[in-house]
Design a protein around this motif. Structure first.
Motif, PDB file in Angstrom:
ATOM      1  N   ASP A   1      25.567  44.088  44.317  1.00  0.00           N
ATOM      2  CA  ASP A   1      25.888  43.391  45.563  1.00  0.00           C
ATOM      3  C   ASP A   1      24.686  43.221  46.490  1.00  0.00           C
ATOM      4  N   GLU A   2      23.783  44.187  46.468  1.00  0.00           N
ATOM      5  CA  GLU A   2      22.635  44.111  47.376  1.00  0.00           C
ATOM      6  C   GLU A   2      21.353  44.416  46.606  1.00  0.00           C
ATOM      7  N   PRO A   3      20.940  43.481  45.743  1.00  0.00           N
ATOM      8  CA  PRO A   3      19.791  43.752  44.869  1.00  0.00           C
ATOM      9  C   PRO A   3      18.522  44.147  45.616  1.00  0.00           C
ATOM     10  N   GLU A   4      18.314  43.565  46.800  1.00  0.00           N
ATOM     11  CA  GLU A   4      17.115  43.914  47.576  1.00  0.00           C
ATOM     12  C   GLU A   4      17.152  45.378  47.986  1.00  0.00           C
TER      13      GLU A   4
ATOM     14  N   LEU B   1      16.534  47.605  45.073  1.00  0.00           N
ATOM     15  CA  LEU B   1      15.117  47.729  44.720  1.00  0.00           C
ATOM     16  C   LEU B   1      14.402  48.713  45.641  1.00  0.00           C
ATOM     17  N   GLY B   2      14.770  48.656  46.918  1.00  0.00           N
ATOM     18  CA  GLY B   2      14.211  49.613  47.878  1.00  0.00           C
ATOM     19  C   GLY B   2      14.541  51.038  47.461  1.00  0.00           C
ATOM     20  N   PHE B   3      15.792  51.232  47.104  1.00  0.00           N
ATOM     21  CA  PHE B   3      16.206  52.563  46.633  1.00  0.00           C
ATOM     22  C   PHE B   3      15.415  52.960  45.395  1.00  0.00           C
ATOM     23  N   TRP B   4      15.302  52.014  44.455  1.00  0.00           N
ATOM     24  CA  TRP B   4      14.630  52.322  43.187  1.00  0.00           C
ATOM     25  C   TRP B   4      13.170  52.717  43.416  1.00  0.00           C
ATOM     26  N   LYS B   5      12.518  52.001  44.352  1.00  0.00           N
ATOM     27  CA  LYS B   5      11.119  52.332  44.625  1.00  0.00           C
ATOM     28  C   LYS B   5      11.008  53.736  45.219  1.00  0.00           C
ATOM     29  N   ALA B   6      12.001  54.107  46.010  1.00  0.00           N
ATOM     30  CA  ALA B   6      11.954  55.433  46.621  1.00  0.00           C
ATOM     31  C   ALA B   6      12.345  56.528  45.623  1.00  0.00           C
TER      32      ALA B   6
ATOM     33  N   GLU C   1      28.262  54.978  40.115  1.00  0.00           N
ATOM     34  CA  GLU C   1      29.049  53.784  40.483  1.00  0.00           C
ATOM     35  C   GLU C   1      28.516  53.156  41.760  1.00  0.00           C
ATOM     36  N   LEU C   2      28.224  54.028  42.718  1.00  0.00           N
ATOM     37  CA  LEU C   2      27.696  53.541  43.995  1.00  0.00           C
ATOM     38  C   LEU C   2      26.388  52.778  43.770  1.00  0.00           C
ATOM     39  N   LEU C   3      25.518  53.326  42.932  1.00  0.00           N
ATOM     40  CA  LEU C   3      24.230  52.674  42.692  1.00  0.00           C
ATOM     41  C   LEU C   3      24.420  51.355  41.942  1.00  0.00           C
ATOM     42  N   GLU C   4      25.326  51.344  40.999  1.00  0.00           N
ATOM     43  CA  GLU C   4      25.558  50.090  40.263  1.00  0.00           C
ATOM     44  C   GLU C   4      26.114  49.011  41.186  1.00  0.00           C
ATOM     45  N   ARG C   5      26.984  49.448  42.093  1.00  0.00           N
ATOM     46  CA  ARG C   5      27.546  48.501  43.059  1.00  0.00           C
ATOM     47  C   ARG C   5      26.432  47.937  43.942  1.00  0.00           C
ATOM     48  N   LEU C   6      25.568  48.853  44.372  1.00  0.00           N
ATOM     49  CA  LEU C   6      24.456  48.441  45.222  1.00  0.00           C
ATOM     50  C   LEU C   6      23.553  47.453  44.476  1.00  0.00           C
ATOM     51  N   ALA C   7      23.259  47.765  43.222  1.00  0.00           N
ATOM     52  CA  ALA C   7      22.378  46.913  42.425  1.00  0.00           C
ATOM     53  C   ALA C   7      22.963  45.512  42.282  1.00  0.00           C
TER      54      ALA C   7
ATOM     55  N   SER D   1       7.036  43.884  34.334  1.00  0.00           N
ATOM     56  CA  SER D   1       6.913  43.339  32.987  1.00  0.00           C
ATOM     57  C   SER D   1       5.916  42.199  32.983  1.00  0.00           C
ATOM     58  N   THR D   2       5.619  41.710  31.766  1.00  0.00           N
ATOM     59  CA  THR D   2       4.688  40.590  31.655  1.00  0.00           C
ATOM     60  C   THR D   2       5.344  39.295  32.112  1.00  0.00           C
ATOM     61  N   HIS D   3       6.633  39.357  32.451  1.00  0.00           N
ATOM     62  CA  HIS D   3       7.349  38.140  32.815  1.00  0.00           C
ATOM     63  C   HIS D   3       6.925  37.564  34.166  1.00  0.00           C
ATOM     64  N   GLY D   4       6.447  38.421  35.044  1.00  0.00           N
ATOM     65  CA  GLY D   4       6.083  37.905  36.364  1.00  0.00           C
ATOM     66  C   GLY D   4       5.904  39.068  37.302  1.00  0.00           C
ATOM     67  N   ASP D   5       5.715  38.786  38.579  1.00  0.00           N
ATOM     68  CA  ASP D   5       5.583  39.882  39.531  1.00  0.00           C
ATOM     69  C   ASP D   5       6.929  40.566  39.663  1.00  0.00           C
ATOM     70  N   GLY D   6       6.992  41.550  40.484  1.00  0.00           N
ATOM     71  CA  GLY D   6       8.285  42.163  40.755  1.00  0.00           C
ATOM     72  C   GLY D   6       8.818  42.961  39.586  1.00  0.00           C
ATOM     73  N   LEU D   7      10.004  43.497  39.788  1.00  0.00           N
ATOM     74  CA  LEU D   7      10.607  44.361  38.774  1.00  0.00           C
ATOM     75  C   LEU D   7      11.748  43.632  38.087  1.00  0.00           C
ATOM     76  N   THR D   8      11.981  43.983  36.849  1.00  0.00           N
ATOM     77  CA  THR D   8      13.082  43.365  36.120  1.00  0.00           C
ATOM     78  C   THR D   8      14.067  44.433  35.674  1.00  0.00           C
TER      79      THR D   8
END
Ligand code: ADP
Ligand code: MG
Length: 617
Positions: A353-356, A359-364, A345-351, A392-399
């Motif tokens: 409310d604070e997507p940036e 992403l930092g968390f996800w990379k780690a 739940e905490l991670l979903e909330r973070l994703a 993805s092939t959609h562009g830079d960054g993560l989706t």
């Protein structure tokens, strides 16, 4: 009195601390208070089985005593104390030292400054940030004799001798450096305790003409939600984890009723330096009715949440919990279930409310989280699917998969993914050609755990996740069973030739509907072993593993294929045609990320081709 030399690593640490120009020297206080608090926790735990320890000296507290005349600051705790041997060992060596990584890290810290000190578990030595001489007098619980440890750190040695202490526990006297005399001011000490140690669950008093209580002294996680401020939670986390950064997120909960427990859980921002080396014990701190019973309880977390730090306090577990009990207790399973739910739940909330930050968390830690999909755990597929991120092939960054889903084309029946060594390699893979032509997006997975994870996810929001190397891509929305295999057509003689030449190597040869630019590719038959698994089996050297056969798909419109057919018509039994067929097959193996069975033969064939193309001398 005996003189002892510090262990070499301690000398290094002391060198770093003594000469430090680090501005935030006051962290020493939180380190020493944290040690005192640990010592009180340990005593309380021991008193469960030895109540006589508390019978005579019942106070459990921490006292700060500044002495302006002597220019000393004294910290006392009535905790577990240390024996003579423990003084030598605990305050002369470093528990996890000796490793090359540790020394390397120390060298890095020299460059970066002692913010990193805490993470080594060397908090005690931070006393030398503010003091040029430190004395520790300690009387271990149950003992009558006390001992004094003393050092000025400079010559790399310390002394130990018998001493007196009128109470059980430890008294640390800091002879302050001339520029640290501010620490003798009561207001300064109050401020520091409020900033760094307000969450400590034992009373901290400032001793002077009258004693003054500086903190609430109730376990932080037991306080009402509204009392747990961001600042308090952050300090608590830093203390617990030795991290110098604030956590990416945290969550607090209390359950009542049949199973009563409270929890305060944290997700770090950055990977601890020794996370993969397993030198730091993992798990949550387990308290039972406010008594710390286990410093690192791994049983409360599944392995794929092993980065989570925090505290669980149970009302129902017995104080004398054993490892056996932990592994086989429905209470523990209940707590673990709740912990998983709360963290997700905490991670979903973070994703959300604070997507940036997410992403930092996800990379780690994404690679760790993904293990939750690959280890046969089915229970959290939905949540983990929502937390999943990929290039993805959609562009830079993560989706996210939801974003992918929203971009899906009309008639697209699956979420497609390619797995390989790097994004560049994947972008050029023949397997993507037909998908690109249709404008379908493809996830580009490069983490070894990714393909397991994609298999584990299976579906997202009702959409199947389909590997681009799968024989049936379902491009027209139909499944293989429902449609006839493509006709060999005019290519039949060539395909038959290929079937004959490659009969030991492929399961089937057929006309491709996915290729536009490449002549051939290999695909995995429905139910066959995917490439990543084969790779893994080979890497692990699984005995007798021959590998599953692939289907070779041939692009009927490709010039090479058409000319090969022309060559075959002219000279049906020639060696050259056989060699070219083998060469095409090896090429397909390479684009799949594999290697030709015999690289020498492959190289010779390429050389022959080049010689022919360049013209013989
Ligand atoms: P850490 O707290 O991470 O173990 P420290 O350098 O802060 O590392 O302390 C080293 C060890 O010294 C502690 O693990 C503990 O065993 C002992 N110690 C330090 N302070 C005290 C204290 N006040 N009472 C009892 N033991 C202590
Ligand atoms: Mg410590």
């Amino acid at each position: 009195m005996t003189t002892h030399a510090f262990q070499a690593e301690v000398k290094e640490v002391l060198g770093l601390v003594i000469n430090s120009l680090y501005s935030n020297k006051s962290i020493f206080l939180r380190e020493l208070i944290s040690n005192a608090s640990d010592a009180l926790d340990k005593l309380r735990f021991r008193a469960v089985t030895e109540p006589e320890l508390l019978a005579t000296e019942s106070a459990l507290e921490i006292r700060l005593r500044p002495d302006a005349a002597a220019k000393t600051l004294t910290l006392e705790d009535t905790g577990i104390g240390m024996t003579q041997d423990e003084l030598v060992k605990n305050l002369g060596t470093i528990a996890h030292s000796g490793s090359r990584e540790f020394l390397q890290r120390l060298a890095d810290a020299k460059a970066q400054g002692p913010t990193l000190i805490g993470q080594f578990g060397v908090g005690f030595y931070s006393a030398f940030l503010v003091a040029d001489r430190v004395e520790v007098v300690s009387r271990a619980a149950g003992q009558t004799q006390a001992f004094r440890w003393a050092s000025d750190a400079k010559d790399g040695s310390f002394t130990v001798e018998a001493a007196e202490l009128p109470f059980r526990g430890t008294r640390i006297t800091l002879h302050l450096k001339p520029d640290q005399e501010e620490l003798l001011q009561p207001w300064k000490l109050k401020e520091l305790v409020r900033t760094y140690s307000d969450f400590v669950g034992h009373p901290i008093t400032l001793e002077g003409e009258k004693s003054e209580r500086l903190n609430q002294a109730s376990a932080l996680w037991q306080r009402p939600k509204s009392d747990i401020t961001q600042a308090l939670a952050e300090e608590f986390y830093k203390n617990l984890s030795h991290d110098f950064e604030a956590p990416a997120g945290w969550t607090h909960f209390k359950t009542e009723g049949a199973q009563a427990f409270a929890g305060l859980l944290f997700v770090p921002k950055q990977v601890p330096w020794d996370f993969d080396r397993h030198t730091t014990a993992r798990g949550l701190r387990l308290y039972v009715k406010r008594v710390l019973v286990l410093e690192h309880c791994e049983e409360l977390l599944p392995p794929w949440l092993r980065f989570v730090r925090g505290v669980i306090d149970s009302e129902d577990l017995p104080l004398n919990v054993s490892r056996e009990l932990l592994q086989d207790s429905s209470l523990v399973r209940g707590i673990k279930t709740k912990v998983v739910k709360k963290v997700l739940e905490l991670l979903e909330r973070l994703a959300k409310d604070e997507p940036e930050a997410y992403l930092g968390f996800w990379k780690a830690f994404g690679r760790v989280l993904k293990e939750g999909l690959s280890h046969g755990e089915r229970d959290h597929r939905d949540e983990l699917g929502r937390l999943f991120r990929a290039a993805s092939t959609h562009g830079d960054g993560l989706t996210s998969l939801a974003e992918y889903r929203a971009r899906m084309k009309e008639g697209q029946g699956a979420i497609y993914y390619a797995y390989g060594e790097s994004q560049t390699v994947l972008q050029g893979s023949p397997h993507l050609e037909a998908l690109k032509a249709k404008g379908y997006e493809v996830l580009l997975l490069t983490d070894p755990v990714d393909e397991w994870a994609a298999k584990g996810l299976e579906k997202f929001d009702g959409m199947p996740l389909t590997s681009v190397t799968q024989a049936d891509l379902g491009l027209d929305g139909k499944k293989d069973e429902a449609k006839a295999a493509p006709d060999d057509g005019a290519l039949k003689p060539l395909l038959d030739k290929m079937r004959e030449v490659l009969k030991e190597k492929v399961k089937e040869v057929r006309v491709s509907e996915r290729l536009t630019d490449s002549p051939v590719c290999l695909v995995v038959p429905t139910g066959g072993t995917p490439a990543y698994l084969e790779q893994l089996m080979r890497e692990r050297g699984v005995q007798g593993y021959a590998g599953g056969k692939r289907i070779l798909e041939v692009n009927p419109t490709h010039a090479v294929v058409q000319r090969l057919e022309a060559a075959r018509t002219k000279e049906p039994d020639s060696e050259r045609v056989r060699a070219w067929i083998e060469l095409l097959f090896d090429q397909a193996v390479i684009t799949e990320g594999g290697r030709p069975a015999d690289p020498n033969v492959f190289a010779r064939r390429v050389t022959d081709l080049l010689s022919a193309a360049l013209g013989a001398p």
